[in-house]
Design an enzyme around this catalytic site. Structure first.
Site, PDB file in Angstrom:
ATOM      1  N   ARG A  76       0.845  -1.211   0.000  1.00 12.07           N
ATOM      2  CA  ARG A  76       0.000   0.000   0.000  1.00 12.07           C
ATOM      3  C   ARG A  76       0.875   1.255   0.000  1.00 12.07           C
ATOM      4  O   ARG A  76       0.590   2.233  -0.689  1.00 12.07           O
ATOM      5  CB  ARG A  76      -0.953  -0.015   1.192  1.00 12.07           C
ATOM      6  CG  ARG A  76      -2.088  -1.045   0.988  1.00 12.07           C
ATOM      7  CD  ARG A  76      -2.937  -1.215   2.222  1.00 12.07           C
ATOM      8  NE  ARG A  76      -3.389   0.044   2.778  1.00 12.07           N
ATOM      9  CZ  ARG A  76      -3.459   0.318   4.075  1.00 12.07           C
ATOM     10  NH1 ARG A  76      -3.098  -0.574   4.965  1.00 12.07           N
ATOM     11  NH2 ARG A  76      -3.895   1.487   4.484  1.00 12.07           N
ATOM     12  N   ASN A 118     -11.183  15.106   1.780  1.00  9.52           N
ATOM     13  CA  ASN A 118     -12.046  14.001   1.372  1.00  9.52           C
ATOM     14  C   ASN A 118     -13.490  14.446   1.525  1.00  9.52           C
ATOM     15  O   ASN A 118     -13.801  15.288   2.369  1.00  9.52           O
ATOM     16  CB  ASN A 118     -11.802  12.788   2.271  1.00  9.52           C
ATOM     17  CG  ASN A 118     -12.674  11.604   1.900  1.00  9.52           C
ATOM     18  OD1 ASN A 118     -12.854  11.295   0.719  1.00  9.52           O
ATOM     19  ND2 ASN A 118     -13.244  10.937   2.888  1.00  9.52           N
ATOM     20  N   HIS A 120     -17.308  12.846   2.270  1.00  6.52           N
ATOM     21  CA  HIS A 120     -17.909  11.623   2.814  1.00  6.52           C
ATOM     22  C   HIS A 120     -19.409  11.860   2.981  1.00  6.52           C
ATOM     23  O   HIS A 120     -19.818  12.912   3.488  1.00  6.52           O
ATOM     24  CB  HIS A 120     -17.255  11.292   4.159  1.00  6.52           C
ATOM     25  CG  HIS A 120     -17.801  10.052   4.781  1.00  6.52           C
ATOM     26  ND1 HIS A 120     -17.459   8.793   4.338  1.00  6.52           N
ATOM     27  CD2 HIS A 120     -18.688   9.866   5.780  1.00  6.52           C
ATOM     28  CE1 HIS A 120     -18.105   7.895   5.049  1.00  6.52           C
ATOM     29  NE2 HIS A 120     -18.866   8.520   5.932  1.00  6.52           N
TER      30      HIS A 120
END
Ligand code: GAR
Length: 224
Positions: A76, A118, A120
């Site tokens: 990752r 971000n 959401h």
């Protein structure tokens, strides 16, 4: 120290799917409501509609295939290192996660501390994670909504920049609620980008303080 910026904020968008939030930001930029330039749209999905939207608007689209990284130690982080190289090559100042369905590692989060947002579809800190519109209905909430926040290592945990609430109606399904929330997402994400571009976001612990408009703001965010 902040100084007046003369060039538009350099933004990259990371998206995995439909890209309607990307589109909202593109539209706001093209309408002159947000002073920014999207220098790259990056996806972990080759067929993401977000990449097609980027191409349609003459923006650089980049597919970063996760497959070669599978099985590597720290796969990752290795993937995020590849992303970071692209972001640095393009001198990106703000990263937007817009339906990016991969957890970003500390490597990327730290490189873009208070410079990565971000969106959401819940009123955080309620309902982080997935399927959150259904969870809000099932819980019996009367209000749902969406949140734009800075990205930290904890998923959906970072300091909140803007939220918008929508009522949950008795007849709502997860889909009808998601559609109403999405309308609000498309308003608050471009707004958050513009506030950043104007240099009006200051992070004070968990709180994001929105400062007064400056004539020619610079994208400076100070963390404590
Ligand atoms: C949006 O509803 C966004 O809030 C959500 O995915 C959708 C992406 O739509 N993000 C998350 O759930 C992240 N935890 P889009 O691709 O049309 O912008």
């Amino acid at each position: 120290m902040s100084s007046s910026r003369t060039t538009p904020l350099r933004v990259a968008v990371l998206a995995s799917g439909r890209g309607s939030n990307l589109q909202a930001v593109i539209d706001a930029i093209e309408a002159g409501q947000v002073r920014a330039h999207i220098v790259a749209v990056i996806s972990n999905k080759k067929d993401a509609m977000a990449l097609a939207r980027a191409r349609k608007h003459g923006l650089k689209d980049v597919f970063v295939d996760p497959k070669p990284f599978v099985g590597l130690p720290d796969s990752r982080e290795a993937y995020d290192r590849a992303l970071l190289e692209i972001l640095q090559q393009h001198e990106v100042e703000l990263v937007l996660l817009a339906g990016y369905m991969k957890i970003v590692t500390a490597l990327l989060v730290n490189a873009y501390a208070n410079k990565m947002m971000n969106i959401h579809p819940s009123l955080l800190p309620s309902f982080p994670g997935l399927d959150v519109q259904k969870k809000a209905i099932d819980w019996g909430c009367k209000l749902a909504g969406c949140t734009v926040h800075f990205v930290t290592e904890g998923v959906d945990e970072g300091p909140i920049i803007i939220q918008a609430a929508v009522p949950i109606l008795d007849e709502d399904t997860a889909d009808t609620l998601a559609a109403r929330i999405l309308v609000q997402e498309h308003k608050i994400y471009p707004r958050a980008v513009q506030l950043f571009a104007e240099g009006r976001l200051r992070v004070d612990g968990r709180r994001v303080v929105i400062g007064a408009a400056k004539p020619d703001g610079e994208a400076i965010v100070s963390a404590t």
